[in-house]
Scaffold this active site. Structure first.
Site, PDB file in Angstrom:
ATOM      1  N   HIS A  54      56.618 -28.035  12.871  1.00  0.00           N
ATOM      2  CA  HIS A  54      56.659 -29.485  12.696  1.00  0.00           C
ATOM      3  C   HIS A  54      57.943 -29.903  11.986  1.00  0.00           C
ATOM      4  O   HIS A  54      57.982 -30.033  10.762  1.00  0.00           O
ATOM      5  CB  HIS A  54      55.427 -29.902  11.877  1.00  0.00           C
ATOM      6  CG  HIS A  54      55.086 -31.351  11.980  1.00  0.00           C
ATOM      7  ND1 HIS A  54      53.798 -31.796  12.110  1.00  0.00           N
ATOM      8  CD2 HIS A  54      55.858 -32.471  11.971  1.00  0.00           C
ATOM      9  CE1 HIS A  54      53.788 -33.123  12.161  1.00  0.00           C
ATOM     10  NE2 HIS A  54      55.029 -33.553  12.070  1.00  0.00           N
ATOM     11  N   HIS A  56      61.303 -32.670  12.115  1.00  0.00           N
ATOM     12  CA  HIS A  56      61.953 -33.837  12.720  1.00  0.00           C
ATOM     13  C   HIS A  56      63.465 -33.630  12.615  1.00  0.00           C
ATOM     14  O   HIS A  56      64.010 -33.630  11.519  1.00  0.00           O
ATOM     15  CB  HIS A  56      61.539 -35.119  11.996  1.00  0.00           C
ATOM     16  CG  HIS A  56      60.074 -35.435  12.151  1.00  0.00           C
ATOM     17  ND1 HIS A  56      59.564 -36.126  13.225  1.00  0.00           N
ATOM     18  CD2 HIS A  56      59.011 -35.119  11.374  1.00  0.00           C
ATOM     19  CE1 HIS A  56      58.245 -36.242  13.099  1.00  0.00           C
ATOM     20  NE2 HIS A  56      57.884 -35.632  11.984  1.00  0.00           N
ATOM     21  N   LEU A  57      64.103 -33.425  13.760  1.00  0.00           N
ATOM     22  CA  LEU A  57      65.554 -33.199  13.758  1.00  0.00           C
ATOM     23  C   LEU A  57      66.330 -34.489  14.011  1.00  0.00           C
ATOM     24  O   LEU A  57      67.557 -34.507  13.878  1.00  0.00           O
ATOM     25  CB  LEU A  57      65.932 -32.133  14.788  1.00  0.00           C
ATOM     26  CG  LEU A  57      65.446 -30.705  14.468  1.00  0.00           C
ATOM     27  CD1 LEU A  57      65.814 -29.741  15.598  1.00  0.00           C
ATOM     28  CD2 LEU A  57      66.019 -30.210  13.147  1.00  0.00           C
ATOM     29  N   ARG A  58      65.619 -35.555  14.403  1.00  0.00           N
ATOM     30  CA  ARG A  58      66.175 -36.915  14.498  1.00  0.00           C
ATOM     31  C   ARG A  58      67.200 -37.114  15.615  1.00  0.00           C
ATOM     32  O   ARG A  58      67.667 -38.233  15.805  1.00  0.00           O
ATOM     33  CB  ARG A  58      66.826 -37.341  13.177  1.00  0.00           C
ATOM     34  CG  ARG A  58      65.871 -37.371  11.999  1.00  0.00           C
ATOM     35  CD  ARG A  58      64.861 -38.481  12.111  1.00  0.00           C
ATOM     36  NE  ARG A  58      64.010 -38.564  10.925  1.00  0.00           N
ATOM     37  CZ  ARG A  58      62.681 -38.675  10.973  1.00  0.00           C
ATOM     38  NH1 ARG A  58      62.057 -38.709  12.140  1.00  0.00           N
ATOM     39  NH2 ARG A  58      61.980 -38.755   9.860  1.00  0.00           N
ATOM     40  N   ASP A 148      53.239 -37.225  17.390  1.00  0.00           N
ATOM     41  CA  ASP A 148      53.293 -37.234  15.925  1.00  0.00           C
ATOM     42  C   ASP A 148      53.850 -38.531  15.354  1.00  0.00           C
ATOM     43  O   ASP A 148      54.818 -39.080  15.839  1.00  0.00           O
ATOM     44  CB  ASP A 148      54.138 -36.088  15.390  1.00  0.00           C
ATOM     45  CG  ASP A 148      54.141 -36.106  13.869  1.00  0.00           C
ATOM     46  OD1 ASP A 148      53.053 -36.199  13.300  1.00  0.00           O
ATOM     47  OD2 ASP A 148      55.224 -36.073  13.272  1.00  0.00           O
ATOM     48  N   HIS A 228      49.501 -31.388   9.769  1.00  0.00           N
ATOM     49  CA  HIS A 228      49.486 -31.741   8.345  1.00  0.00           C
ATOM     50  C   HIS A 228      48.144 -32.211   7.773  1.00  0.00           C
ATOM     51  O   HIS A 228      47.990 -33.379   7.404  1.00  0.00           O
ATOM     52  CB  HIS A 228      50.563 -32.768   8.019  1.00  0.00           C
ATOM     53  CG  HIS A 228      50.787 -33.830   9.070  1.00  0.00           C
ATOM     54  ND1 HIS A 228      49.785 -34.579   9.579  1.00  0.00           N
ATOM     55  CD2 HIS A 228      51.925 -34.242   9.688  1.00  0.00           C
ATOM     56  CE1 HIS A 228      50.279 -35.421  10.470  1.00  0.00           C
ATOM     57  NE2 HIS A 228      51.578 -35.228  10.554  1.00  0.00           N
ATOM     58  N   ASP A 301      56.842 -30.538   8.267  1.00  0.00           N
ATOM     59  CA  ASP A 301      56.969 -31.984   8.521  1.00  0.00           C
ATOM     60  C   ASP A 301      58.268 -32.505   7.907  1.00  0.00           C
ATOM     61  O   ASP A 301      58.325 -33.624   7.384  1.00  0.00           O
ATOM     62  CB  ASP A 301      55.756 -32.780   8.004  1.00  0.00           C
ATOM     63  CG  ASP A 301      55.680 -34.173   8.646  1.00  0.00           C
ATOM     64  OD1 ASP A 301      56.501 -34.482   9.539  1.00  0.00           O
ATOM     65  OD2 ASP A 301      54.791 -34.946   8.249  1.00  0.00           O
ATOM     66  N   HIS A 305      65.537 -38.862   6.121  1.00  0.00           N
ATOM     67  CA  HIS A 305      65.764 -40.304   6.236  1.00  0.00           C
ATOM     68  C   HIS A 305      67.072 -40.670   5.558  1.00  0.00           C
ATOM     69  O   HIS A 305      67.406 -40.135   4.495  1.00  0.00           O
ATOM     70  CB  HIS A 305      64.629 -41.090   5.580  1.00  0.00           C
ATOM     71  CG  HIS A 305      63.377 -41.101   6.398  1.00  0.00           C
ATOM     72  ND1 HIS A 305      63.295 -41.722   7.614  1.00  0.00           N
ATOM     73  CD2 HIS A 305      62.163 -40.550   6.179  1.00  0.00           C
ATOM     74  CE1 HIS A 305      62.079 -41.557   8.124  1.00  0.00           C
ATOM     75  NE2 HIS A 305      61.367 -40.843   7.274  1.00  0.00           N
TER      76      HIS A 305
HETATM   77 ZN   LIG Z   1      52.755 -36.615  11.483  1.00  0.00          ZN
END
Ligand SMILES: [Zn+2]
Lengths: 426, 312
Positions: A54, A56-58, A148, A228, A301, A305
């Site tokens: 999980h 997030h590579l954006r 997600d 999660h 996760d 940001h």
């Molecule tokens: Zn999530």
């Protein structure tokens, strides 16, 4: 080029051993071995390379927060040799084109393997099923599908998705959040939210979806992965589903293993995350669930940001926190040091289980001659203080700033090539 | 006292008592023909209102001006949520202008806390989201003391939308500090999960609580809550939780009725009650200025008696 890892403890067990990595595989295990380059691993633990379910590579879309390049460098520094890139990019990873693009960017970056997660529904909108089979058949070989951040809340659509992916051994990874119970939700619903005047995100909104999805999974004989897990009730439900023999797996994040919603009391949006930080009773329950195997895996996760999305009022701030570089340390602090998990079990929860859930070849493999040289060498005695200014990730939103944590990662190897050494990308 | 007033919980018993005592002195000034003190001459107070509230803004402005401070009403167009200037940018601007105190009203809970982390001057929370409104609680306490002579031991009943009320949160915390016994009355849907941990009793039945109350504080209930199924209709809400004439008749003779305004006459409170002798609604507005004078004065460094030698 070969690497000799000298006097290491395989899985933290037994007596010091030499390991030689050559031609992409673990070539030799024994004593008195030699290699072109040597790392003195006395007192250090050798584990299979970590696998994140999980991340997030954006990229594409928010390259100001993270890119495949920067995110996978951070992953390597954190000991990961494979990450699953979440689908909520812009454009959304809901077609073969986008998942192949992300997969190729990962290959080019070369810091760790990137396995794209495909969106379950077109545009993550929860209405029409995305072309799951085409993504599965693409070069990216997608096996994990998730909306997600948005829950597949439509029961009929969820049922169909669980059924449909059986054709290619896929799994639906659900972000369990009943949307009607979490309208405008800002943090865990409880004493702290009542005093802070922030709209609550009740535990039942997670648990109701998990209960429903477990029953749907049983009904269609599908495969469900719960993202999660954050509440004590969720752990109980998953324990129950597993006791029935249903094919349900689950993950917990490092932050849900360590932090409670007390962290929200200063309105610092660094601690705003979805699902939210919960209570100490929940933290205790997810630790217990991870220890007894109810929760199969730790997943970060990792949610980078940009500063301006976090340096704002709580209600306006983005949800999420970074975690790749601190994950193993937090697991060591919360699980290994208190005796809840051995290093052998950490290898299972952070490498073997996630690789199995994602149906990955070449990751989460045993430390044995002939196996792919995807390994991580960790110093269990070292301690360090987390400094947001020093992150390898492009973003700084770590909730562990100032925490002194155990365990330093000495080196990460991807198919025998070092991707990070002594805390720096190689 | 702390440098900022962000929450009623920031105030110790001594702090709160000092503010109320100082406000009493300030009120004396407001009764004079020349309603001005030189105390904050040369100091700058900024009213930073991200949310419309003419009453509160005017009250703070009057308070600062009566202390001879320079007052700037900073035009915070819309809120930072609409992706205009961020709170941080606004704060840095104010900082560059050298402000001594910022009075902030914001639609997001916690915004004053965020602001206080950035600027050097004092921050006064003039109402943030559904979090707190500490000067309202102070002026309510002042009004209780004015009418009933004490606060300790008073039975204070707060009725209405507790879930979304910053006034209720600040009052519960401050009244606890001051030794009053608070009972919250609302339909269960308008009480927050977690309210059992608050220093207050909870009841769903207004009629059983009213005869025991020394103070009844009615809160505004927004009609929009109806659409979100917090209660079925305005009529049913009024019938179960409104302070109508019949209910007011159950009150003890000395019991006062308060409302922070703006009120919805006929919904949570009948006009006859709002305008009746028990009502302190006008006093609350008047007392707001004196209490805010005291807060600004004490935050900006006043430790002597507020009017010192000027008034004997
Ligand atoms: Zn999530």
């Amino acid at each position: 080029m070969s690497w000799l890892l000298k006097d290491v403890l395989l899985y933290g067990e037994g007596s010091p051993t030499d390991v030689v990595l050559r031609d992409g595989v673990i070539a030799e295990i024994g004593t008195g071995l030699s290699g072109d380059e040597t790392i003195d691993g006395a007192g250090c633990v050798l584990l299979p390379g970590l696998v994140d379910l999980h991340t997030h590579l954006r990229e594409p879309g928010r390259e100001d927060a993270e890119t495949v390049e920067t995110g996978t460098r951070a992953a390597a520094v954190g000991g990961f040799t494979a990450v699953h890139a979440m689908a909520n990019t812009n454009p959304v990873a809901d077609t073969a084109g986008v998942v192949e693009q992300v997969w190729r960017l990962g290959q080019e970056a070369g810091h760790c393997d990137v396995f794209p997660v495909g969106a379950v529904t077109v545009g993550l909108e929860g209405k029409e099923m995305a072309e799951l089979g085409t993504m599965a058949d693409s070069a990216a070989r997608v096996r994990v599908f998730s909306d997600d951040g948005k829950c597949v809340s439509d029961a009929s659509l969820m049922r169909r998705a669980l059924e449909y992916v059986k054709a290619f051994d896929g799994v639906i990874a659900q972000h369990a959040q009943e949307p009607r119970l979490t309208d405008g939700a800002q943090m865990n619903e409880g004493i702290n939210s009542s005093l802070l005047g922030l709209t609550g995100w009740p535990a039942v909104a997670e648990e109701a979806i998990i209960a429903r999805d477990c029953l749907l999974t049983a009904h269609v004989g599908g495969r469900l992965h719960v993202c999660h897990v954050s509440t004590a009730g969720s752990v109980e439900l998953i324990r129950w589903a597993k006791s029935k023999g249903w094919d349900v797996t689950a993950e917990v994040t490092p932050h849900h293993l360590l932090l409670t919603d007390d962290a929200c009391c200063g309105y610092d949006p660094t601690f705003k995350v979805n699902p939210p930080l919960r209570t100490q009773a929940d933290v205790d329950a997810v630790r217990e669930g991870l220890a007894d195997g109810t929760i199969d895996a730790v997943a970060t996760d990792h949610a980078p940001h940009a500063l301006e999305d976090k340096e704002t009022e709580w209600g306006a701030a983005a949800m999420g926190m970074i975690g790749l570089e601190t994950a193993l340390s937090v697991v060591a602090q919360t699980m290994v040091e208190p005796g809840r998990l051995t290093w052998r079990q950490v290898a299972e929860r952070m490498s073997e289980a996630p690789a199995r859930i994602g149906r990955l070849d070449g990751h989460g493999r045993p430390l044995a001659v002939g196996e792919p040289a995807n390994v991580v060498l960790v110093d269990p005695t070292a301690r360090w203080v987390v400094d947001p200014a020093q992150t390898t990730s492009r973003s700084r939103n770590t909730p562990f700033a100032g925490h002194e944590l155990p365990v330093r990662i000495r080196a990460t190897f991807l198919r025998g090539t070092p991707t990070a050494v002594e805390g720096k990308p190689a | 006292m702390k440098r900022h007033l962000l929450s009623a919980a920031d105030l110790s018993l001594d702090d709160a008592t000092l503010i109320l005592d100082t406000a009493l002195e300030m009120a004396a000034v407001s009764d004079r023909t020349v309603k001005k003190l030189p105390t904050l001459r040369g100091r700058t107070v900024v009213n930073l209102f991200f949310e419309d509230s003419t009453r509160t803004k005017t009250s703070f402005e009057l308070a600062a001006k009566r202390l001879s401070a320079d007052v700037i009403n900073f035009a915070a167009k819309g809120s930072s949520v609409s992706k205009g200037e961020t709170l941080k940018d606004t704060a840095l601007t104010l900082e560059a202008m050298g402000t001594d105190a910022v009075v902030i009203r914001h639609s997001w809970s916690g915004a004053p806390v965020n602001l206080a982390r950035i600027i050097r001057g004092s921050v006064v929370n003039a109402g943030d989201g559904t979090h707190e409104h500490p000067t309202q609680a102070l002026l309510d306490a002042y009004t209780m003391r004015q009418r009933l002579g004490r606060i300790e031991g008073l039975k204070v009943t707060i009725v209405g939308d507790i879930l979304h009320s910053r006034v209720a949160r600040s009052n519960v915390l401050l009244l606890k500090t001051l030794g009053a016994d608070v009972t919250l009355v609302a339909p269960p849907t308008l009480l927050p999960t977690g309210v059992d941990a608050w220093p207050a009793e909870v009841s769903y039945d207004l009629d059983s609580v009213l005869p025991k109350s020394d103070v009844v504080m009615m809160l505004r209930v927004q009609r929009e809550r109806m659409g979100a199924a917090y209660f079925p209709s305005v009529r049913e809400y009024s019938r179960r939780y409104g302070l109508d004439v019949d209910r007011a008749a159950q009150l003890q003779d000395h019991t006062i009725v308060m409302h922070p305004g703006p009120m919805v006459r006929g919904m949570e409170i009948a006009s006859e009650v709002a305008d009746g002798l028990r009502s302190t609604i006008q006093d609350q507005v008047t007392n707001g200025v004196a209490v805010r004078m005291a807060v600004l004065y004490l935050l900006l460094g006043g430790s002597e008696s507020a009017i010192g030698s000027v008034e004997q």
